[in-house]
Design a protein around this motif. Structure first.
Motif, PDB file in Angstrom:
ATOM      1  N   VAL A   1      -5.486  61.546  34.022  1.00  8.46           N
ATOM      2  CA  VAL A   1      -4.155  61.882  34.525  1.00  8.46           C
ATOM      3  C   VAL A   1      -3.968  61.438  35.970  1.00  8.46           C
ATOM      4  N   ILE A   2      -2.834  60.798  36.230  1.00  9.73           N
ATOM      5  CA  ILE A   2      -2.399  60.538  37.604  1.00  9.73           C
ATOM      6  C   ILE A   2      -1.000  61.131  37.743  1.00  9.73           C
ATOM      7  N   PHE A   3      -0.585  61.373  38.984  1.00 10.54           N
ATOM      8  CA  PHE A   3       0.663  62.093  39.197  1.00 10.54           C
ATOM      9  C   PHE A   3       1.756  61.221  39.813  1.00 10.54           C
ATOM     10  N   LEU A   4       2.958  61.500  39.378  1.00 14.16           N
ATOM     11  CA  LEU A   4       4.157  60.843  39.874  1.00 14.16           C
ATOM     12  C   LEU A   4       4.871  61.856  40.763  1.00 14.16           C
ATOM     13  N   LYS A   5       4.841  61.621  42.066  1.00 13.88           N
ATOM     14  CA  LYS A   5       5.297  62.654  42.994  1.00 13.88           C
ATOM     15  C   LYS A   5       6.823  62.676  43.150  1.00 13.88           C
ATOM     16  N   ALA A   6       7.369  63.871  42.936  1.00 19.28           N
ATOM     17  CA  ALA A   6       8.799  64.113  43.107  1.00 19.28           C
ATOM     18  C   ALA A   6       9.007  64.985  44.338  1.00 19.28           C
ATOM     19  N   ALA A   7      10.057  64.683  45.092  1.00 20.11           N
ATOM     20  CA  ALA A   7      10.315  65.416  46.334  1.00 20.11           C
ATOM     21  C   ALA A   7      11.799  65.323  46.675  1.00 20.11           C
ATOM     22  N   GLU A   8      12.187  66.018  47.740  1.00 21.59           N
ATOM     23  CA  GLU A   8      13.573  65.945  48.197  1.00 21.59           C
ATOM     24  C   GLU A   8      13.968  64.508  48.506  1.00 21.59           C
ATOM     25  N   SER A   9      13.010  63.728  49.020  1.00 20.80           N
ATOM     26  CA  SER A   9      13.288  62.348  49.435  1.00 20.80           C
ATOM     27  C   SER A   9      13.739  61.459  48.277  1.00 20.80           C
ATOM     28  N   ASN A  10      13.283  61.763  47.050  1.00 22.98           N
ATOM     29  CA  ASN A  10      13.753  60.993  45.894  1.00 22.98           C
ATOM     30  C   ASN A  10      14.582  61.858  44.940  1.00 22.98           C
ATOM     31  N   GLU A  11      15.122  62.950  45.496  1.00 23.35           N
ATOM     32  CA  GLU A  11      15.971  63.885  44.755  1.00 23.35           C
ATOM     33  C   GLU A  11      15.278  64.409  43.498  1.00 23.35           C
ATOM     34  N   PHE A  12      13.945  64.529  43.585  1.00 24.06           N
ATOM     35  CA  PHE A  12      13.104  65.008  42.497  1.00 24.06           C
ATOM     36  C   PHE A  12      13.272  64.167  41.229  1.00 24.06           C
ATOM     37  N   LEU A  13      13.577  62.876  41.430  1.00 21.33           N
ATOM     38  CA  LEU A  13      13.708  61.920  40.331  1.00 21.33           C
ATOM     39  C   LEU A  13      12.864  60.686  40.656  1.00 21.33           C
ATOM     40  N   PRO A  14      11.548  60.794  40.580  1.00 21.80           N
ATOM     41  CA  PRO A  14      10.683  59.664  40.937  1.00 21.80           C
ATOM     42  C   PRO A  14      10.853  58.486  39.992  1.00 21.80           C
ATOM     43  N   MET A  15      10.678  57.295  40.551  1.00 20.15           N
ATOM     44  CA  MET A  15      10.825  56.062  39.791  1.00 20.15           C
ATOM     45  C   MET A  15       9.476  55.350  39.692  1.00 20.15           C
ATOM     46  N   PRO A  16       9.370  54.325  38.828  1.00 15.75           N
ATOM     47  CA  PRO A  16       8.087  53.647  38.641  1.00 15.75           C
ATOM     48  C   PRO A  16       7.591  52.970  39.914  1.00 15.75           C
ATOM     49  N   ASP A  17       6.282  52.935  40.057  1.00  7.92           N
ATOM     50  CA  ASP A  17       5.621  52.208  41.129  1.00  7.92           C
ATOM     51  C   ASP A  17       4.990  50.972  40.497  1.00  7.92           C
TER      52      ASP A  17
ATOM     53  N   GLN B   1      18.637  54.645  35.965  1.00  4.50           N
ATOM     54  CA  GLN B   1      17.261  55.046  36.293  1.00  4.50           C
ATOM     55  C   GLN B   1      16.365  55.031  35.055  1.00  4.50           C
ATOM     56  N   LEU B   2      16.883  55.523  33.939  1.00  4.69           N
ATOM     57  CA  LEU B   2      16.092  55.517  32.708  1.00  4.69           C
ATOM     58  C   LEU B   2      15.870  54.087  32.200  1.00  4.69           C
ATOM     59  N   LYS B   3      16.840  53.212  32.437  1.00 10.38           N
ATOM     60  CA  LYS B   3      16.664  51.813  32.038  1.00 10.38           C
ATOM     61  C   LYS B   3      15.502  51.182  32.808  1.00 10.38           C
ATOM     62  N   ILE B   4      15.360  51.533  34.073  1.00  7.96           N
ATOM     63  CA  ILE B   4      14.228  51.038  34.866  1.00  7.96           C
ATOM     64  C   ILE B   4      12.912  51.533  34.275  1.00  7.96           C
ATOM     65  N   TRP B   5      12.890  52.792  33.851  1.00  5.47           N
ATOM     66  CA  TRP B   5      11.679  53.344  33.236  1.00  5.47           C
ATOM     67  C   TRP B   5      11.373  52.661  31.905  1.00  5.47           C
ATOM     68  N   VAL B   6      12.404  52.410  31.115  1.00  2.92           N
ATOM     69  CA  VAL B   6      12.214  51.734  29.822  1.00  2.92           C
ATOM     70  C   VAL B   6      11.672  50.324  30.042  1.00  2.92           C
ATOM     71  N   ASP B   7      12.247  49.612  30.985  1.00  2.00           N
ATOM     72  CA  ASP B   7      11.780  48.254  31.283  1.00  2.00           C
ATOM     73  C   ASP B   7      10.328  48.263  31.758  1.00  2.00           C
ATOM     74  N   TYR B   8       9.985  49.260  32.581  1.00  2.00           N
ATOM     75  CA  TYR B   8       8.608  49.400  33.068  1.00  2.00           C
ATOM     76  C   TYR B   8       7.655  49.645  31.898  1.00  2.00           C
ATOM     77  N   ALA B   9       8.052  50.527  30.984  1.00  2.97           N
ATOM     78  CA  ALA B   9       7.193  50.861  29.847  1.00  2.97           C
ATOM     79  C   ALA B   9       6.987  49.646  28.946  1.00  2.97           C
ATOM     80  N   ILE B  10       8.037  48.911  28.691  1.00  2.73           N
ATOM     81  CA  ILE B  10       7.923  47.715  27.848  1.00  2.73           C
ATOM     82  C   ILE B  10       7.025  46.677  28.506  1.00  2.73           C
ATOM     83  N   LYS B  11       7.203  46.472  29.792  1.00  4.25           N
ATOM     84  CA  LYS B  11       6.390  45.490  30.528  1.00  4.25           C
ATOM     85  C   LYS B  11       4.909  45.853  30.490  1.00  4.25           C
ATOM     86  N   ASN B  12       4.603  47.147  30.556  1.00  5.31           N
ATOM     87  CA  ASN B  12       3.214  47.603  30.609  1.00  5.31           C
ATOM     88  C   ASN B  12       2.677  48.067  29.249  1.00  5.31           C
ATOM     89  N   ALA B  13       3.466  47.844  28.189  1.00  3.44           N
ATOM     90  CA  ALA B  13       3.087  48.303  26.843  1.00  3.44           C
ATOM     91  C   ALA B  13       2.750  49.790  26.837  1.00  3.44           C
TER      92      ALA B  13
END
Length: 391
Positions: A144-160, A185-197
């Motif tokens: 497990v690794i963590f995706l950090k959510a905070a006020e700075s990203n409005e608690f909606l973290p995006m892919p790294d 935002q979800l489209k970015i996540w979907v594209d990330y998932a497809i790219k990384n299988a």
């Protein structure tokens, strides 16, 4: 004989068990005090009339030899899966009946889905988020690794782009923060998932609380999602099924990894380890999607959303940072101290039970979750108590 030592890596107490322990201790010496529970996300509104009627009729079916039902399909009765399919069609998401699996709740499936994956995957889990995500992965021995959510990203973290994950947990509306991802935002996540299988495990348990038509209520509304995502949903918060138990999982047939269909794998897993949800409960769940059922359900959801507004209005008066509560049943506030200390402060000074942010992950420290699932009178009284001790 050897035990699964992964259990030793879990925290000694599950978050809500620890809260219950503290509350029981308080009650020993303060039995005369009225406690107001804004902590655990259990509902208070009863099942709606359409659901009750459907379940009562189903009980009569079970008492008549001509309509009696024994074992049903592990995947769920077709009448309920068709109702869910049509519900998704209204959202603009086209899914098939055999992509829908009925379960006893989203929590079970979110943990059980790990049966499909090797232990050497990298699992990306948001922080803060529902603690069952992390605990089930620890039990399964996942990395497990963590995706950090905070006020700075409005608690909606995006892919790294520098992080490659194989399994990704997303929850929108989020528990505990109430934050909701946009379609872009979800489209970015979907594209990330497809790219990384990778595979996205998308928890939409609170989708019925989204009023904003511009916000997605399902990841299946996003182009490409059927190639990379599994969606989990529940009737618990939507229709008050916390004591009835029913949910569903959508596993698209387009989702394949290493030449294998995850839809077929999940069907095989469920056929082996699960005997299905009772006919009576599934008839009640079907009624949720009827025209009358939807109207009655919305009345209950609007009731909880008004509770959330009452909480947010109070926090605005106190000039306390918070998010959520608009398209979600939870309000996430900045408490300005250790979150367990704030829990004790509210319990001992106002007899209010909330949920410490630290229980949802490291990034939750310094924050606190309040639930809108209480009664109207209790919510109002709780906010009056809060104003009294914090103003």
């Amino acid at each position: 004989m050897k035990l699964n030592n992964q259990h030793q890596k879990l925290k000694e107490n599950y978050l809500f068990s620890n809260i219950a322990k503290k509350v029981n201790e308080f009650n020993k010496y303060n039995s005369h005090v009225k406690l107001i529970k804004l902590g655990i996300g259990d509902v208070t509104r009863p099942l709606v009339p359409s659901v009750i009627k459907a379940m009562q009729e189903a009980v009569l079916h079970m008492g008549d030899a001509s309509t009696f039902k024994g074992y049903g399909l592990e995947q769920g009765y077709l009448f309920l899966r068709e109702a869910i399919k049509n519900y998704y069609l209204i959202k603009g998401a086209k899914i098939c009946e055999d992509e829908i699996f009925i379960s006893d709740g989203a929590k079970s499936d979110i943990g059980n889905i790990l049966d499909l994956f090797d232990k050497n995957n990298i699992v990306l889990i948001p922080d803060p988020v529902y603690p069952a995500y992390l605990d089930t992965n620890i039990m399964a021995g996942q990395n497990v690794i963590f995706l950090k959510a905070a006020e700075s990203n409005e608690f909606l973290p995006m892919p790294d782009k520098n992080i490659k994950a194989d399994i990704i947990y997303l929850c929108s509306p989020n528990n505990p923060t109430g934050a909701v991802y946009t379609k872009d935002q979800l489209k970015i996540w979907v594209d990330y998932a497809i790219k990384n299988a990778a595979v996205i495990l998308f928890d939409s348990a609170y989708e019925a609380f989204i009023d904003d038509k511009n916000l997605p209520t399902s990841i299946m509304q996003i182009e490409g999602a059927k190639k990379c995502a599994i969606e989990f949903c529940s009737f618990s918060k939507t229709a008050g099924f916390t004591g009835v138990r029913c949910g569903y999982t959508v596993v698209p047939k387009e989702l394949k990894r290493e030449g294998q269909s995850l839809n077929k794998m999940w069907l095989r897993r469920q056929s082996t380890k699960f005997n299905g949800v009772s006919y009576i409960v599934q008839k009640g769940a079907e009624a949720v999607f009827s025209q009358k059922g939807q109207k009655q359900i919305k009345e209950n959801i609007d009731y909880y959303k008004q509770n959330a507004k009452i909480i947010c209005d109070c926090l605005n008066q106190l000039d306390i940072y918070h998010c959520g509560g608009i398209n979600a049943p939870y309000v996430w506030l900045k408490c300005g101290m250790d979150s367990w200390e704030f829990f004790d402060f509210l319990l001992n000074n106002a007899a209010i039970i909330g949920t410490p942010g630290a229980g949802f992950g490291e990034m939750g420290e310094g924050y606190f979750r309040l639930s809108a699932f209480s009664t109207r009178d209790s919510t109002i009284e709780a906010m009056n108590r809060l104003l009294k001790i914090l103003k």
